[in-house]
Write a protein that holds these residues in place. Structure first.
Motif: not given
Length: 373
Positions: A104, A130, A132, A177, A179, A202, A368, A371-372
């Protein structure tokens, strides 16, 4: 998706608050862009270009407005956007994670730096598994670009795509993947980036502003054609002054209070100008924008193609009592499914900057993770 906008609450909210909000914003609604052409010509403390890419101890010194987590690894990285500007970001990675991870990119608020709200979001989401990246947009913070403290709806949208590039180059990131999260004015930039960059799977906009809308039309779209024309005349005259001087002029330091301001300006001061959120590199804490910054925002609506985010999902999060709530509501109405609007009861605009008990990190994680996946 199911929406959480509580329509029955919205109706009563609008009836009760619209008149008081119009009154409170009257002093600023017609002058949001004109604030940038105030009669001040000196450069703010953080406007001098100096050497913006001399990184602070290469990320080893913790200079954030939030505590460091012992659950993530932190490092600084640099990357270039499509316009050749070198950006600086804080990369957060969950400790002991294995395999390819979802990622992300995070930025905002408008005028903030990665050591403030976006870093808090990024570190928290890294704690939740994640990879990030919180980054400073072009011309601000530690990122490059001349002159300092200028914004552009085009270049700043590109900054998000450049952050996606940077994440996709990390060996432990799955490029399919990725976002993004945009906060405040970068919420609008994030939605714009997601519409054009199909690699973004996303998008979340938290306490979102559409900066092109507020710059060109004022709060609650209150600027008249005559007022808009006057602002553009002033901006044109400021260009002559800048041309004569050979460099841009800057407005007064942001978020200083003189008394009598609307509550939302007091809220900004209480975040940016107090130990709660002050950072010396932040435009909103310790500087100001170039006086001609509004120009590129005045005729460029960035959410024109918001429906083209679909079929990728969009989540908009806003405070029930935020003065800016209408930005998310109208963006939500214009977006196509799948979409969701989550209203946080009792929250004001700046509560979603750093109030970890109010920011719905569980919802962000669920969004996330789904949708990831």
């Amino acid at each position: 998706m199911k929406t959480h906008n509580h329509a029955h609450q919205l109706s009563s909210y609008q009836n009760e608050h619209n008149e008081s909000r119009r009154n409170a914003l009257k002093m600023t609604g017609a002058t949001i862009a004109a604030l940038a052409v105030a009669a001040v010509g000196s450069s703010p403390a953080n406007a001098q270009s100096a050497e913006p890419l001399q990184l602070i101890d290469d990320g080893k010194l913790w200079d954030k407005t939030f505590p460091q987590s012992n659950k993530v690894e932190h490092s600084k990285i640099t990357f270039r956007n499509r316009y050749g500007i070198t950006l600086v970001g804080d990369l957060y990675q969950p400790k002991n994670a294995k395999g390819k991870l979802a990622a992300i990119a995070v930025s905002g608020p408008f005028g903030a730096v990665k050591e403030q709200s976006s870093g808090l979001y990024a570190q928290t989401m890294a704690e939740r598994g994640f990879v990030t990246l919180a980054f400073d947009p072009s011309y601000t913070g530690e990122s490059g670009g001349e002159p300092r403290n200028v914004a552009s709806p085009d270049i700043n949208t590109e900054d998000f795509s450049a952050a996606v590039d940077a994440l996709g180059l990390q060996p432990n990131v799955d490029r399919e993947r990725i976002g993004i999260i945009g906060i405040c004015g970068w919420g609008g930039m994030a939605l714009n980036a997601a519409a054009i960059d199909k690699r973004i799977k996303a998008v979340v906009a938290s306490t979102m502003y559409d900066m092109t809308r507020v710059m060109s039309k004022g709060y609650n779209d209150s600027v008249t054609l005559a007022q808009r024309t006057e602002m553009l005349e002033q901006l044109g005259q400021q260009r002559w002054k800048d041309a004569d001087k050979g460099q841009p002029n800057y407005g007064p330091v942001m978020n200083q209070l003189k008394g009598g301001e609307p509550q939302f300006l007091v809220d900004y001061h209480d975040y940016y100008r107090t130990p709660r959120g002050f950072h010396p590199r932040s435009v909103n804490s310790n500087g100001s924008w170039t006086m001609t910054t509004p120009l590129s925002f005045m005729n460029m609506p960035i959410l024109t193609y918001i429906a083209e985010i679909s079929p990728r999902p969009a989540l908009l999060i806003h405070g029930e009592k935020a003065h800016s709530r209408y930005f998310s509501e109208t963006a939500y109405a214009a977006a196509a499914e799948p979409k969701e609007l989550m209203i946080i009861p009792g929250a004001v605009h700046t509560d979603l900057y750093d109030r970890v008990d109010i920011i719905p990190f569980d919802k962000l994680t669920e969004f996330f993770s789904t949708h990831l996946a």
